[in-house]
Design an enzyme around this catalytic site. Structure first.
Site, PDB file in Angstrom:
ATOM      1  N   THR A  12      41.457 104.623   8.638  1.00 21.13           N
ATOM      2  CA  THR A  12      41.400 103.271   8.075  1.00 21.13           C
ATOM      3  C   THR A  12      41.026 103.279   6.595  1.00 21.13           C
ATOM      4  OG1 THR A  12      40.857 102.356  10.221  1.00 21.13           O
ATOM      5  CG2 THR A  12      40.219 101.028   8.343  1.00 21.13           C
ATOM      6  N   SER A  54      42.985 109.007  12.973  1.00 20.62           N
ATOM      7  CA  SER A  54      42.200 110.077  13.597  1.00 20.62           C
ATOM      8  C   SER A  54      42.481 110.305  15.087  1.00 20.62           C
ATOM      9  CB  SER A  54      40.717 109.909  13.313  1.00 20.62           C
ATOM     10  OG  SER A  54      40.145 108.908  14.090  1.00 20.62           O
ATOM     11  N   THR A  86      37.678 106.925  11.765  1.00 19.75           N
ATOM     12  CA  THR A  86      36.371 106.933  12.415  1.00 19.75           C
ATOM     13  C   THR A  86      36.433 107.256  13.917  1.00 19.75           C
ATOM     14  OG1 THR A  86      36.472 104.551  12.776  1.00 19.75           O
ATOM     15  CG2 THR A  86      35.373 105.308  10.764  1.00 19.75           C
ATOM     16  N   ASP A  87      37.610 107.088  14.533  1.00 19.73           N
ATOM     17  CA  ASP A  87      37.675 107.257  15.997  1.00 19.73           C
ATOM     18  C   ASP A  87      37.250 108.655  16.448  1.00 19.73           C
ATOM     19  OD1 ASP A  87      38.608 104.686  16.064  1.00 19.73           O
ATOM     20  OD2 ASP A  87      40.648 105.185  16.662  1.00 19.73           O
TER      21      ASP A  87
HETATM   22  N1  ASP Z   1      41.777 103.995  14.343  1.00 17.88           N
HETATM   23  C1  ASP Z   1      41.248 104.396  13.057  1.00 17.88           C
HETATM   24  C2  ASP Z   1      41.244 105.896  12.949  1.00 17.88           C
HETATM   25  O1  ASP Z   1      40.367 106.519  13.473  1.00 17.88           O
HETATM   26  C3  ASP Z   1      39.885 103.837  12.896  1.00 17.88           C
HETATM   27  C4  ASP Z   1      39.230 104.149  11.585  1.00 17.88           C
HETATM   28  O2  ASP Z   1      39.646 104.952  10.808  1.00 17.88           O
HETATM   29  O3  ASP Z   1      38.210 103.516  11.322  1.00 17.88           O
HETATM   30  O4  ASP Z   1      42.062 106.440  12.315  1.00 17.88           O
END
Ligand code: ASP
Length: 323
Positions: A12, A54, A86-87
């Site tokens: 993200t 991710s 973040t995932d």
């Molecule tokens: N779905 C996203 C990812 O992990 C969430 C994020 O980056 O915050 O790529």
């Protein structure tokens, strides 16, 4: 002057939202044009090593990151920042922590809001991650995760909220430091830092979560080429009785079976001596892993197996003893 390398991997923090609010990777990473306030002491080089959400991250890509960081360190870089979705951020951060013998600061960060959303946290987190990577205090602390002004260890941090910017937390132990308005401050540090050199990653290491009424069905469905299993067990480390035959069959096949708790606080220990209780599981040969969550224990099992650890070494390595 501190030379900091930023490795962007996607997520993200590198995405933009369209008019409907749907987020997707941008053709050009918005962070490449970003201007974090670095001060005169920091020189930043950036590289788009991957551009993946991710959930697309794999242990093989994580190993590529390890190798890239080793090369950067050999070339004299003073600190590395990795931006990441973040995932699965906690898994990549912990993989790096287990495989890098670095003493330079290695800091992973991400964002919960994309680059063009109101209240976007990406550039701010990127800036504080760079500050941390350039700080003297971050040296020799293992891989760190900096989000929302808090500094966490890769070993224990976890994503706790689907959308909130304060999602990264360290249950049981708390963060190790803070990024304040003027400084980067540490308040505690980890014990038992151990790293392993690996040149490949084993696959087919699986994870199952225990539930009331679980039986052996899922255990018996694991394929012949299974290399390891992590079970997120109940409470202090117990399983429903009907799972025991399945677990025993895996142990008989010499597959390492590692147990953590599905509780997000505390450690798993062999406490209960009833059918399926931890005392019995331990006697069967289940390896208890203290303090790690399931996804971290799985990363550690992959690294230990890829490092060629013997059965005894693996049991000790996975124990993750806190005391
Ligand atoms: N779905 C996203 C990812 O992990 C969430 C994020 O980056 O915050 O790529």
């Amino acid at each position: 002057m501190k030379q900091i390398l930023a490795l962007h991997t996607g997520g993200t923090i590198s995405m933009t939202a369209d008019d409907s609010g749907a987020m997707s990777p941008s053709a050009t990473n918005p962070l490449l044009d970003a201007n974090p306030a670095l001060g005169a002491r920091v020189s930043l080089t950036t590289e788009d090593i991957f551009n993946v959400p991710s959930p697309h991250m794999t242990p093989k890509l994580m190993l590529q990151l390890t190798k890239r960081i080793e090369r950067a360190e050999a070339e004299g870089i003073d600190g590395v920042v990795i931006t990441h979705g973040t995932d699965t951020l906690e898994e990549t951060a912990y993989f790096l922590d287990l495989t890098l013998g670095s003493t330079i600061p290695i800091v992973v960060t991400g964002a919960m809001r994309s680059s063009n959303e109101i209240g976007s946290d990406g550039l701010y987190n990127f800036q504080t991650a760079i500050q941390t990577a350039a700080s003297e205090g971050a040296k020799g602390k293992g891989v760190l995760v900096v989000m929302n002004d808090e500094i966490h260890t890769a070993r224990y941090v976890t994503k706790t909220h689907t959308t909130n910017v304060a999602t990264f937390r360290t249950p049981t132990f708390g963060p190790v430091g803070l990024v304040t308005h003027d400084s980067v401050r540490f308040f505690q540090e980890l014990i038992n830092q151990e790293t392993s050199n690996i040149d490949h990653v084993v696959d087919n290491v699986f994870m199952l979560k225990a539930f009331a009424g679980m039986d052996s069905t899922m255990f018996d469905m694991l394929p012949d080429n299974t290399n390891g299993l992590v079970i997120e067990a109940l409470g202090a480390g117990n399983l429903p009785p009907a799972t025991l035959d399945g677990v025993q069959r895996l142990i008989n096949r010499d597959i390492p079976v590692v147990l953590v708790s599905r509780c997000f606080n505390g450690v798993a220990e062999p406490v209960y001596d009833y059918e399926g209780g931890g005392v019995q599981l331990k006697k069967m040969g289940v390896i208890f892993c203290q303090g790690l969550n399931g996804q971290k224990a799985r990363i550690k099992l992959i690294v230990g197996l890829s490092n060629g650890k013997s059965k005894e070494e693996l049991a000790h390595y996975m124990d993750n003893a806190i005391s």
